[in-house]
Design an enzyme around this catalytic site. Structure first.
Site, PDB file in Angstrom:
ATOM      1  N   SER A   1       4.664 -14.327   4.686  1.00  7.56           N
ATOM      2  CA  SER A   1       5.757 -15.297   5.107  1.00  7.56           C
ATOM      3  C   SER A   1       5.352 -16.586   5.185  1.00  7.56           C
ATOM      4  O   SER A   1       4.296 -16.851   5.530  1.00  7.56           O
ATOM      5  CB  SER A   1       6.229 -14.792   6.454  1.00  7.56           C
ATOM      6  OG  SER A   1       6.747 -13.333   6.588  1.00  7.56           O
TER       7      SER A   1
HETATM    8  N1  SAH Z   1       3.299  -9.424   8.189  1.00  9.86           N
HETATM    9  C1  SAH Z   1       2.789  -9.834   6.575  1.00  9.86           C
HETATM   10  C2  SAH Z   1       4.005  -9.715   5.660  1.00  9.86           C
HETATM   11  C3  SAH Z   1       4.037  -8.743   4.749  1.00  9.86           C
HETATM   12  S1  SAH Z   1       5.488  -8.727   3.868  1.00  9.86           S
HETATM   13  C4  SAH Z   1       1.977 -10.857   6.523  1.00  9.86           C
HETATM   14  O1  SAH Z   1       1.540 -11.700   7.418  1.00  9.86           O
HETATM   15  O2  SAH Z   1       1.154 -11.128   5.584  1.00  9.86           O
HETATM   16  C5  SAH Z   1       6.198  -7.061   4.391  1.00  9.86           C
HETATM   17  C6  SAH Z   1       5.221  -5.924   4.510  1.00  9.86           C
HETATM   18  O3  SAH Z   1       5.760  -4.747   5.029  1.00  9.86           O
HETATM   19  C7  SAH Z   1       4.746  -5.385   3.004  1.00  9.86           C
HETATM   20  O4  SAH Z   1       3.136  -5.431   2.981  1.00  9.86           O
HETATM   21  C8  SAH Z   1       5.385  -4.117   2.860  1.00  9.86           C
HETATM   22  O5  SAH Z   1       4.606  -3.214   2.131  1.00  9.86           O
HETATM   23  C9  SAH Z   1       5.414  -3.712   4.201  1.00  9.86           C
HETATM   24  N2  SAH Z   1       6.486  -2.555   4.542  1.00  9.86           N
HETATM   25  C10 SAH Z   1       7.633  -2.546   4.246  1.00  9.86           C
HETATM   26  N3  SAH Z   1       8.359  -1.245   4.691  1.00  9.86           N
HETATM   27  C11 SAH Z   1       7.192  -0.770   5.475  1.00  9.86           C
HETATM   28  C12 SAH Z   1       7.192   0.337   6.210  1.00  9.86           C
HETATM   29  N4  SAH Z   1       8.302   1.267   6.620  1.00  9.86           N
HETATM   30  N5  SAH Z   1       6.239   0.701   7.060  1.00  9.86           N
HETATM   31  C13 SAH Z   1       5.235  -0.197   7.045  1.00  9.86           C
HETATM   32  N6  SAH Z   1       5.124  -1.326   6.206  1.00  9.86           N
HETATM   33  C14 SAH Z   1       6.202  -1.740   5.399  1.00  9.86           C
END
Ligand code: SAH
Length: 203
Positions: free
Chosen positions: A52
């Protein structure tokens, strides 16, 4: 990054600002993108996912109203950047990722950065992490159609949950859920755009 993108847009929590000055964001993106790590935007982290934009990380960290020592569950480890920020703020972080490659590279980053207070799990985060519940704080960093029931159940009382929620994919409202005395209150903190929350209680 902190002065121009975060303080200028109204985030003022000293603990959030300090953590964002301390954690080297360039170590959480691919090397080729290193130069862009401190610009104001989301960046690809592989597997079609993104880290993000710094302002949103700061805003969500501030909305969490975190105190040192609190147990925090994060759903969507991704690069691990948000988890590292929460760890620097003194939280005991539990983070869940569903994509294997992202899980493994985040685990390696945490070890390299000696962030030993972060625990990781590979799986569907919409189910929470029942074995480690309750959590005083929960942060979801992917957007789903509604607030997953298991996360509300695993939220401590008093407790606070921050999550992007949207009936359509791509655009969500940033929602803060406060649990107090068995009562849930929801607050809308504005429009955001996150990747999909995929799972049993997601898309
Ligand atoms: N907090 C992260 C943002 C990553 S984007 C950072 O700081 O980089 C969102 C993430 O959520 C992705 O990696 C995606 O694979 C994950 N995601 C989506 N659905 C999910 C679920 N049900 N359980 C765990 N992770 C999930």
């Amino acid at each position: 990054m902190v002065a121009e993108q975060i303080q200028a847009r109204g985030v003022s929590d000293p603990a959030v600002l300090a953590a964002m000055r301390e954690v080297p964001r360039h170590l959480f993106v691919e090397e080729a993108l290193g130069e862009k790590a401190y610009t104001n935007g989301p960046l690809p982290i592989g597997e079609g996912q993104t880290i993000s934009q710094p302002y949103i990380v700061a805003l969500m960290s501030e909305l969490l109203d975190l105190k040192p020592g609190m147990r925090v569950l994060e759903i969507g480890t991704g690069s691990g950047y948000q988890a590292a920020i929460l760890a620097h703020m003194g939280a005991e972080v539990y983070t869940v990722e569903r994509v294997k490659n992202l899980f493994y590279s985040a685990r390696k980053r945490f070890a390299d950065l000696r962030l030993f207070s972060i625990r990781l799990k590979l799986g569907d985060g919409t189910m929470g992490w029942p074995e480690e519940a309750p959590f005083e704080r929960i942060m979801v960093t992917a957007g789903g159609p509604n607030v997953p029931g298991p996360l509300v159940d695993q939220l401590a009382d008093p407790g606070r949950l921050v999550i992007p929620v949207g009936r359509s994919r791509r655009f969500q409202r940033l929602v803060v859920v406060v649990k107090q005395g068995g009562v849930l209150e929801e607050r809308d903190e504005g429009g955001v755009s996150f990747v999909d929350l995929i799972g049993e209680h997601g898309w």
